[in-house]
Design a protein around this motif. Structure first.
Motif, short mmCIF file in Angstrom:
data_model
loop_
_atom_site.label_atom_id
_atom_site.label_comp_id
_atom_site.label_asym_id
_atom_site.label_seq_id
_atom_site.Cartn_x
_atom_site.Cartn_y
_atom_site.Cartn_z
N ASP A 85 81.82 23.35 16.56
CA ASP A 85 80.87 22.78 16.54
C ASP A 85 79.57 22.80 17.12
O ASP A 85 78.55 22.87 17.39
N SER A 86 80.43 22.77 18.93
CA SER A 86 78.73 23.29 20.15
C SER A 86 78.52 24.92 19.86
O SER A 86 77.56 24.63 19.52
N ALA A 87 79.67 25.26 19.70
CA ALA A 87 78.62 27.28 19.41
C ALA A 87 78.23 26.64 18.50
O ALA A 87 76.53 27.63 18.18
N ARG A 88 78.01 26.46 17.19
CA ARG A 88 77.24 25.99 15.68
C ARG A 88 75.98 25.45 16.28
O ARG A 88 74.82 26.63 16.02
N MET A 89 76.04 24.71 17.02
CA MET A 89 74.00 23.78 17.54
C MET A 89 73.74 25.08 18.21
O MET A 89 72.62 25.01 17.95
N HIS A 90 74.67 25.65 19.55
CA HIS A 90 73.83 26.82 19.78
C HIS A 90 73.18 27.70 19.10
O HIS A 90 71.75 27.88 18.94
N ARG A 91 73.62 28.23 18.37
CA ARG A 91 73.71 29.09 17.90
C ARG A 91 72.18 28.71 16.04
O ARG A 91 71.30 29.44 16.64
N GLY A 92 72.35 27.89 16.12
CA GLY A 92 70.83 27.34 15.48
C GLY A 92 70.39 27.34 15.83
O GLY A 92 68.82 27.12 15.66
N GLN A 93 69.55 26.75 17.18
CA GLN A 93 68.56 26.97 18.68
C GLN A 93 68.02 28.57 18.05
O GLN A 93 67.37 29.00 18.11
N VAL A 94 68.88 29.19 18.45
CA VAL A 94 69.38 30.89 18.82
C VAL A 94 68.52 31.39 17.47
O VAL A 94 67.74 31.84 17.83
N ARG A 95 68.62 30.75 16.41
CA ARG A 95 68.34 31.43 15.07
C ARG A 95 67.19 31.83 15.24
O ARG A 95 66.03 32.47 14.18
N TRP A 96 66.03 30.52 15.32
CA TRP A 96 64.56 30.99 16.09
C TRP A 96 63.80 31.95 16.20
O TRP A 96 63.13 32.52 15.63
N VAL A 97 64.77 32.86 17.12
CA VAL A 97 64.34 33.79 17.80
C VAL A 97 63.88 34.87 16.28
O VAL A 97 63.11 35.61 16.20
N GLN A 98 66.14 34.84 15.54
CA GLN A 98 65.24 36.08 14.64
C GLN A 98 64.26 35.03 13.31
O GLN A 98 63.53 36.19 13.16
N ARG A 99 64.84 34.06 12.83
CA ARG A 99 63.64 33.45 12.44
C ARG A 99 61.60 34.04 12.85
O ARG A 99 60.83 34.27 11.90
N ILE A 100 61.86 34.04 14.07
CA ILE A 100 60.05 33.81 14.50
C ILE A 100 60.00 34.93 14.07
O ILE A 100 58.58 36.14 14.00
N ARG A 101 61.16 36.87 15.00
CA ARG A 101 61.00 37.95 15.05
C ARG A 101 60.02 37.91 13.09
O ARG A 101 59.49 39.20 12.60
N GLU A 102 61.28 37.57 11.91
CA GLU A 102 60.90 37.99 10.80
C GLU A 102 59.69 37.63 10.22
O GLU A 102 59.00 38.25 9.88
N ALA A 103 59.10 36.44 10.93
CA ALA A 103 57.82 35.93 10.62
C ALA A 103 57.22 36.82 10.94
O ALA A 103 55.92 37.69 9.95
N MET A 104 56.80 37.39 11.93
CA MET A 104 55.72 38.38 13.03
C MET A 104 56.35 39.93 11.62
O MET A 104 55.09 40.33 11.74
N ASP A 105 57.43 39.94 11.62
CA ASP A 105 57.49 41.52 10.84
C ASP A 105 56.87 41.92 9.66
O ASP A 105 56.69 42.36 9.22
N ASN A 106 57.25 40.24 8.97
CA ASN A 106 56.94 40.02 7.61
C ASN A 106 55.47 39.45 7.40
O ASN A 106 55.36 39.21 5.82
N ASN A 107 54.82 39.21 8.06
CA ASN A 107 53.36 38.52 7.90
C ASN A 107 54.20 37.59 7.72
O ASN A 107 52.96 36.69 6.16
N ARG A 108 54.89 36.58 7.79
CA ARG A 108 55.30 35.44 7.07
C ARG A 108 54.58 33.96 7.77
O ARG A 108 54.78 32.71 7.69
N PHE A 109 53.35 34.29 8.92
CA PHE A 109 53.02 33.37 9.58
C PHE A 109 51.54 33.39 9.04
O PHE A 109 50.78 34.15 8.11
N ALA A 110 50.68 31.97 8.57
CA ALA A 110 49.24 31.74 8.59
C ALA A 110 48.91 30.68 9.92
O ALA A 110 49.48 30.05 10.25
N GLN B 133 75.94 36.79 22.57
CA GLN B 133 74.95 37.31 23.45
C GLN B 133 73.75 36.28 23.15
O GLN B 133 73.04 35.80 24.43
N GLN B 134 73.21 36.01 22.16
CA GLN B 134 72.44 35.04 22.04
C GLN B 134 72.93 33.70 22.36
O GLN B 134 71.87 33.10 23.50
N LEU B 135 74.66 33.38 22.11
CA LEU B 135 74.57 31.93 22.96
C LEU B 135 74.94 31.93 24.50
O LEU B 135 73.29 30.94 24.83
N ALA B 136 74.66 33.19 25.31
CA ALA B 136 75.33 33.46 26.92
C ALA B 136 73.46 33.20 27.21
O ALA B 136 73.08 31.98 28.49
#
Length: 645
Positions: free
Chosen positions: A369-394, A343-346
């Motif tokens: 390989d193609s899916a891995r590239m797209h998935r790497g882009q989508v993982r930013w969503v999870q990283r940003i979400r975790e950063a907001m939830d855990n106060n990892r932004f400065a 779903q994240q890829l789509a």
């Protein structure tokens, strides 16, 4: 003489003997009579007692019989009352299934006009498909072959309408086990079943369009994913967003928008195969599963949908609208990832189609390989979400300095965001994650986090240190056009105890171009609350000067592309000078960005810029929170270590 005396004596003696005998006999008779009378009285008394005991037993038996009769009458009365007042149909049937009696509920179902229940076979009111089966089973019940019947039957009501019923029949037997009659109960479940079907449909269908909703769609997607583990031909998942849908909603209202969604839903149904699944996921977002579909066919269907939506014209009152659709498509292949990753890829592919110019189809190329590239882009969503939830932004800040030192003004700081990597504790620059946040629809949430976090930190900072500062927060284009964010922002500023003008905002020129009307309304409202606005990256658009008359801008930040080569490129120098002069004519102050050397600082001063920002003025420094310094790292005011992510 003596002889006569003797005779007299003898006669006298005889007389005495006769008298004595008579008296003895009388006494004997008296004794015999007395004995007989006692025996008779005893017998009479015994018989009297027997009669009285029999009488008592008879009276007790009569009392028990009377109580049993009364109890039976009470039971029958209660049964009759329950029979008459039961909300479900009840009837008494003989061995042949003929109605002996029926209650009012039964009459309302089948014979509302009759005064009495017709003596007909109950099987006649049963639908033809179920009639013979019921008759056969009832015959077995009457013969003792069945203990009871409990069936779902289709019956025909008095008006000929089919009734979905539940029928229960129980036999009533004599003491010897012979069949007397049966008690039938029938409940009309038609409306209840209709309601159940309606609730099930509501649980799985979108109320507006009739398509599947997101929950039902994800169930279908899970089935397709499991099938993909064994099937040679994979299915495909498509996510799509309508382009220009907001224009219809804003111009003609939500009723028009709803009708447009219905029309598009019909168009999508007609554009796919019968087996395929179409769903509305929310708003103007739709999802499709192309079951067992070769890749070239999936691409052809996606292009067909895009072309059909592009040629579709929506008419409402006197307006005619053209819309488009951005489509992302990915193979449902368990080797690529789980359902969430697919779903994240789509979703990412759909955003990629929008970023490429909208009204396009973006297919994730099959292969890991193609899916891995797209998935790497989508993982930013999870990283940003975790950063907001855990106060990892400065939150960092960089100074903006007034070039005229004779004017005393508060210190100005542009608020910058850094993402701290939890493993290396190095800082990720905004250029690495902000585009992902914008692409995947998280920029509004991120802006909200920045505003709230900064105001919370400044409340304590300003209250205890009373710093004479102004802070400038960058807003994304998505936030500018989001009414809920605008409401949140104005409420946050209004409730803040900070002095008016402490919090100000920067908006990029490209963001303004996308939402000119929304930007103008937001800027006007916040300026009335004491906030100021700077138009960032000015000069990068084709119509930069045209927006200056429409927007309540206080500052222009000249795009760094014109500043970097200012000392070598005369064209850039002329262009920067023109921006400064026009801005001053409109009573707008200017800020020159990317001032990294003293020479550039003097050049923009000579050209008349009001403010400057860059490493020559001051490097970014941590504002909140103040993290402890990592090992082997330089001071916080030094150049920030960064990684590309």
């Amino acid at each position: 003489m003596e002889t006569s005396v003797s005779i007299e004596i003898l006669v006298g003696a005889l007389l005495l003997l006769v008298v004595a005998a008579w008296r003895g006999a009388a006494a004997l008779r008296a004794k015999l009579a007395e004995r007989t009378d006692r025996r008779l009285r005893a017998e009479v008394s015994e018989r009297t007692r027997s009669i009285e005991e029999a009488k008592r037993q008879l009276e007790a038996s009569n009392e028990r019989l009377r109580a049993e009769i009364e109890a039976r009458c009470e039971v029958e009365a209660r049964f009759r009352k329950a029979f008459e007042n039961a909300p479900i149909g009840m009837a008494l049937l003989d061995a042949g299934g003929v109605l002996i009696d029926g209650n009012p509920a039964l009459k309302r179902m089948f014979w509302p006009a009759a005064d009495v229940t017709p003596e007909i076979s109950f099987a006649r009111v049963i639908g033809t498909d179920d009639r013979s089966r019921f008759a056969s089973q009832y015959s077995r019940l009457a013969d003792g072959g069945l203990e009871h019947l409990d069936e779902k039957l289709v019956c025909l009501g008095h008006d000929g309408e089919e009734l979905q019923t539940i029928v229960n029949v129980s036999p009533v037997l004599a003491d010897g086990g012979q069949f007397l009659y049966s008690v039938l109960q029938i409940q009309d479940m038609t409306e209840s079943l209709k309601l159940t079907v309606q609730l099930e449909r509501q649980a799985t269908s979108d109320e507006l369009t009739g398509l599947l909703n997101r929950r039902a769609f994800e169930t279908q997607l899970e089935e397709a994913w499991r099938a993909g583990q064994s099937d040679d031909v994979k299915s495909f998942l498509m996510f799509m967003d309508l382009d220009q849908f907001k224009v219809v909603n804003d111009t003609s209202g939500h009723s028009a928008g709803d009708q447009l969604l219905k029309s598009v839903s019909d168009l999508l149904r007609d554009s796919v195969r019968v087996r395929d699944t179409v769903a509305r996921l929310g708003g103007d977002e739709f999802g499709i599963i192309l079951w067992n579909c070769p890749g070239d066919v999936a691409k052809r269907i996606a292009e067909g949908i895009r072309a059909a939506v592009e040629t579709f014209r929506f008419h409402w009152d006197t307006e005619t609208y053209r819309i488009g659709v951005s489509i992302g498509c990915v193979a449902i292949d368990p080797a690529i990832g789980d359902i969430g990753e697919l779903q994240q890829l789509a979703d990412a592919a759909c955003y990629a189609a929008k970023e490429a110019g909208r009204n396009r189809v973006h297919m994730v190329a099959e292969g890991k390989d193609s899916a891995r590239m797209h998935r790497g882009q989508v993982r930013w969503v999870q990283r940003i979400r975790e950063a907001m939830d855990n106060n990892r932004f400065a939150i960092y800040a960089q100074p903006i300095r007034r070039l005229d030192d004779s004017i005393d003004e508060p210190e100005r700081l542009e608020v910058l965001l850094r993402l701290r990597d939890p493993e290396t504790r190095r800082l990720i620059p905004p250029g690495a994650f902000l585009p992902a946040a914008e692409r995947y629809g998280m920029s509004v949430e991120l802006d909200r986090w920045v505003v709230k976090s900064l105001l919370d930190a400044l409340f304590v900072h300003q209250a205890f240190q009373a710093d004479n500062r102004q802070y400038w927060i960058n807003l994304s284009g998505s936030s500018i056009g989001d009414k809920r964010f605008a409401d949140f922002l104005m409420e946050a500023i209004e409730r803040s105890p900070l002095p008016p003008g402490t919090i100000n905002f920067e908006i990029t020129e490209t963001a303004v171009i996308r939402s000119v009307a929304e930007a103008g309304r937001l800027m006007t409202a916040l300026r009335q609350m004491g906030c100021e606005f700077a138009l960032d990256d000015f000069g990068s658009g084709l119509s930069s000067f045209g927006y200056l008359k429409k927007l309540p801008v206080d500052y222009l930040k000249i795009d760094g592309m014109f500043i970097r080569d200012l000392l070598r490129d005369k064209t850039d120098r002329i262009f920067v000078k023109s921006i400064i002069d026009i801005a001053h004519t409109l009573n707008i102050r200017t800020i020159a960005e990317f001032i990294e050397t003293k020479e550039l600082l003097e050049a923009v001063r000579e050209l008349g810029a009001d403010y400057a920002q860059g490493f020559a003025i001051g490097r970014p420094f941590v504002l909140a929170p103040k993290f402890p310094r990592a090992a082997n790292s330089g001071p916080e005011s030094a150049e920030i270590q960064t990684i590309a992510g």
